[in-house]
Write an enzyme that holds these catalytic residues in place. Structure first.
Site, PDB file in Angstrom:
ATOM      1  CG  ASP A 101      -2.264   0.474   1.051  1.00 27.67           C
ATOM      2  OD1 ASP A 101      -2.388   1.588   0.508  1.00 27.67           O
ATOM      3  OD2 ASP A 101      -3.209  -0.237   1.414  1.00 27.67           O
ATOM      4  CG  ASP A 203      -4.737   5.631   0.912  1.00 28.51           C
ATOM      5  OD1 ASP A 203      -5.517   4.702   1.181  1.00 28.51           O
ATOM      6  OD2 ASP A 203      -4.770   6.744   1.468  1.00 28.51           O
ATOM      7  CD  GLU A 267      -9.043   4.153  -1.419  1.00 30.78           C
ATOM      8  OE1 GLU A 267      -9.962   3.896  -0.635  1.00 30.78           O
ATOM      9  OE2 GLU A 267      -8.130   4.959  -1.139  1.00 30.78           O
ATOM     10  CG  HIS A 328      -9.190  -1.465   4.520  1.00 37.08           C
ATOM     11  ND1 HIS A 328      -8.974  -1.436   3.157  1.00 37.08           N
ATOM     12  CD2 HIS A 328      -8.701  -0.302   4.979  1.00 37.08           C
ATOM     13  CE1 HIS A 328      -8.381  -0.312   2.828  1.00 37.08           C
ATOM     14  NE2 HIS A 328      -8.193   0.400   3.916  1.00 37.08           N
ATOM     15  CG  ASP A 329     -11.500   1.962   3.585  1.00 35.40           C
ATOM     16  OD1 ASP A 329     -11.009   2.001   4.731  1.00 35.40           O
ATOM     17  OD2 ASP A 329     -10.850   2.220   2.544  1.00 35.40           O
TER      18      ASP A 329
HETATM   19  C1  GLC Z   1      -8.122   5.064   2.033  1.00 32.84           C
HETATM   20  C2  GLC Z   1      -7.947   3.859   2.912  1.00 32.84           C
HETATM   21  C3  GLC Z   1      -8.619   4.130   4.224  1.00 32.84           C
HETATM   22  C4  GLC Z   1      -7.958   5.325   4.868  1.00 32.84           C
HETATM   23  C5  GLC Z   1      -7.987   6.525   3.930  1.00 32.84           C
HETATM   24  C6  GLC Z   1      -7.069   7.608   4.395  1.00 32.84           C
HETATM   25  O1  GLC Z   1      -9.434   5.278   1.715  1.00 32.84           O
HETATM   26  O2  GLC Z   1      -8.442   2.726   2.276  1.00 32.84           O
HETATM   27  O3  GLC Z   1      -8.571   3.022   5.085  1.00 32.84           O
HETATM   28  O4  GLC Z   1      -8.610   5.652   6.058  1.00 32.84           O
HETATM   29  O5  GLC Z   1      -7.550   6.177   2.642  1.00 32.84           O
HETATM   30  O6  GLC Z   1      -5.748   7.222   4.218  1.00 32.84           O
END
Ligand code: GLC
Ligand code: MG
Length: 536
Positions: A101, A203, A267, A328-329
């Site tokens: 990541d 991310d 992402e 995970h979100d």
């Molecule tokens: C992304 C991650 C999430 C995190 C956010 C801020 O969306 O998947 O878990 O809280 O970024 O870094």
């Protein structure tokens, strides 16, 4: 089995590990690298090809590792750099890939870059972050909101300016318009690529550049009170700016300094038309801009089939599709659509054209776990306590067996386990031919053996308010027809003007398997079938 031009990230399956929750090896109740290492045999058995691990770097853990204070080291909670090197080697020894990541949009507030930046207005790193004066009347620089609640601006007493944070105030956003920031983060990428890491999941890629004039975001006409406060505005000036694509292209360039086998996954939560722009001009952007349609849209056959077709149609030539069911979100698939329907979802994920990403535990039908209010840890849940937005329920420890704490830890787990773990776990499901795990295992196996499923064309066949169906076809190879009932009620599959003949190869309800089918199929509620078509 695949054609020679295909890349591993096109034919393979990605598996997301949330490292805190996969396997603990030292009894501190928190998963770690040695734990992941120990479970590689399982992942190899499952048949996935690449493991993406959420952040494992030094971090104050304000956002569980997405607040990084050192990009080129390992958090002691997760182990040491030796543990990491050993894990990477072990993954490669199995012919698998490892994806890290990368969190380039923001650092931890404790990162030395930010400590310097906030030390004085004339510090050379001042411009590495986004600093702004108050408006003349003393108010905030603009109306931008933090994803985790409240304003996105935090006042710094010492230097009398605000800094911008799209997430927590402990996660200041880097200024990607600054060449020094770009160079530093590209070096971070080189550090891991030189070690042999196979790529990055980047991310919040669509957040990286903000409007140069920092204009106010407009109100969101569709806002509802149950939503996070962030959604009160449409983030049209704070995200997805045209200049981001040049940054993405440069990041891709860094990968290509190594070889053409490394992958960049982005992402990106955006509508399809904006999402596909992240493939970049001539596909020189992200290899796989994450496609979250299955995770965001209502679980409705009409809407999903339209979205699949729209996505297929919007992809640039040579742009490779991908699909995600959970992460995970967000709410786990089993909790969102029901456990029975999650079997249908698994079949969909593993038969659509494009790279699937499996979120750890979904393969055993893990559900969101109720976390008592006093035990909530996720800042998104804590900051908006009346909205039930905590992401903890989807991050609970992996359920391996029926021993204490499901074999996850010998200590006290950092987050409570599903109380059903003695029934719902890997060991029990491995022995049960009708389990979710057996379904995943068989689907994955078949997919890896059948070129039509890995790389064949996607051909929509028919859909209505209950059924979703399509074919996968590859020259000179067996073709498949997928028919899924996305509802709990029985339904008929009788596509007008479409005739077919075949045999059910895999079904969510194993009693269907092996049966010959043609012209009409009646499906029970929550039933899906994968049919091997007869030639002609
Ligand atoms: C992304 C991650 C999430 C995190 C956010 C801020 O969306 O998947 O878990 O809280 O970024 O870094
Ligand atoms: Mg541990």
């Amino acid at each position: 089995m695949s054609n020679n031009n295909s890349k591993w990230w096109q034919t393979g399956i990605l598996y997301q590990v949330y490292p805190r929750s996969f396997q603990d090896s030292d009894g501190d109740g928190i998963g770690d690298l040695k734990g992941i290492h120990r479970r590689l045999d399982y992942l190899e058995w499952l048949g996935v090809n690449a493991v993406w691990i959420s952040p494992i770097y030094p971090s104050p853990m304000a956002d569980f590792g997405y607040d990084i204070s050192d990009y080129t080291d390992i958090h002691p909670l997760f182990g040491s750099m030796e543990d990491f090197d050993a894990l990477l080697q072990a993954v490669h020894d199995r012919g698998m890939k490892l994806i890290l990541d990368l969190v380039p949009n923001h650092t931890s507030g404790m990162h030395p870059w930010f400590l310097e930046s906030r030390s004085s207005r004339d510090n050379p790193k001042r411009d590495w972050y986004i600093w702004q004066d108050a408006r003349p009347d003393g108010s905030l620089p603009n109306n931008w909101l933090s994803v985790f609640g409240g304003s996105a601006w935090e006042w710094d007493e010492h230097t009398q300016q605000y800094y911008y944070h799209a997430f927590l105030k402990e996660q200041p956003d880097l200024n990607w318009r600054n060449p020094g920031v770009q160079a530093a983060m590209f070096d971070v990428m080189r550090y891991w690529l030189a070690k042999g890491v196979d790529g990055f999941r980047v991310d919040v890629m669509w957040h990286m550049i903000k409007d140069a004039q920092l204009r106010d975001n407009p109100p969101n006409p569709d806002y509802q009170p149950y939503m996070g406060t962030y959604q009160q505005l449409l983030p049209i000036y704070s995200t997805d700016q045209p200049e981001v694509h040049e940054i993405v292209r440069r990041m891709r360039g860094v990968l290509e300094e190594f070889d053409r086998e490394r992958v960049m996954i982005g992402e990106i939560y955006l509508p399809i038309q904006q999402l596909v722009a992240y493939y970049g001009t001539d596909n020189q952007g992200a290899h796989l801009p994450f496609n979250f349609q299955l995770l965001m849209l209502p679980w409705d056959a009409t809407q999903l089939s339209a979205a699949i077709d729209q996505y297929e149609g919007a992809l640039p030539a040579q742009g490779w599709p991908n699909w995600v069911l959970s992460n995970h979100d967000k709410t786990r698939i089993a909790s969102r659509v029901s456990l029975l329907q999650a079997r249908v979802a698994a079949m969909l994920l593993l038969t659509l054209r494009g790279t699937p990403t499996i979120y750890y535990g979904d393969e055993i039908g893990m559900r969101d776990v109720a976390i008592p209010f006093e035990e909530v840890q996720d800042p998104q849940g804590l900051n908006m306590p009346d909205k039930n937005l905590s992401r903890d329920p989807a991050r609970t420890p992996m359920q391996w067996d029926n021993s204490e704490n499901a074999g996850f830890t010998e200590g006290k787990p950092w987050l409570r386990l599903d109380k059903a773990y003695s029934r719902v776990n890997v060991r029990a499901q491995k022995e049960d031919p009708y389990s979710m795990l057996s379904l995943y295992w068989r689907m994955i196996r078949l997919r890896s053996q059948e070129p039509a499923l890995m790389e064949g064309k996607y051909i929509p066949v028919y859909s209505d308010t209950q059924v979703l169906s399509f074919m996968r076809q590859q020259e000179g190879q067996a073709s498949f027809l997928v028919v899924l009932n996305l509802t709990h009620r029985p339904c008929y599959f009788r596509p007008p003007g479409f005739s077919f003949k075949g045999k059910v190869e895999i079904a969510t309800t194993p009693e269907m398997e092996g049966s010959a089918v043609s012209s009409t199929i009646s499906l029970d509620g929550d039933e899906g079938v994968l049919i091997r078509l007869e030639n002609g």
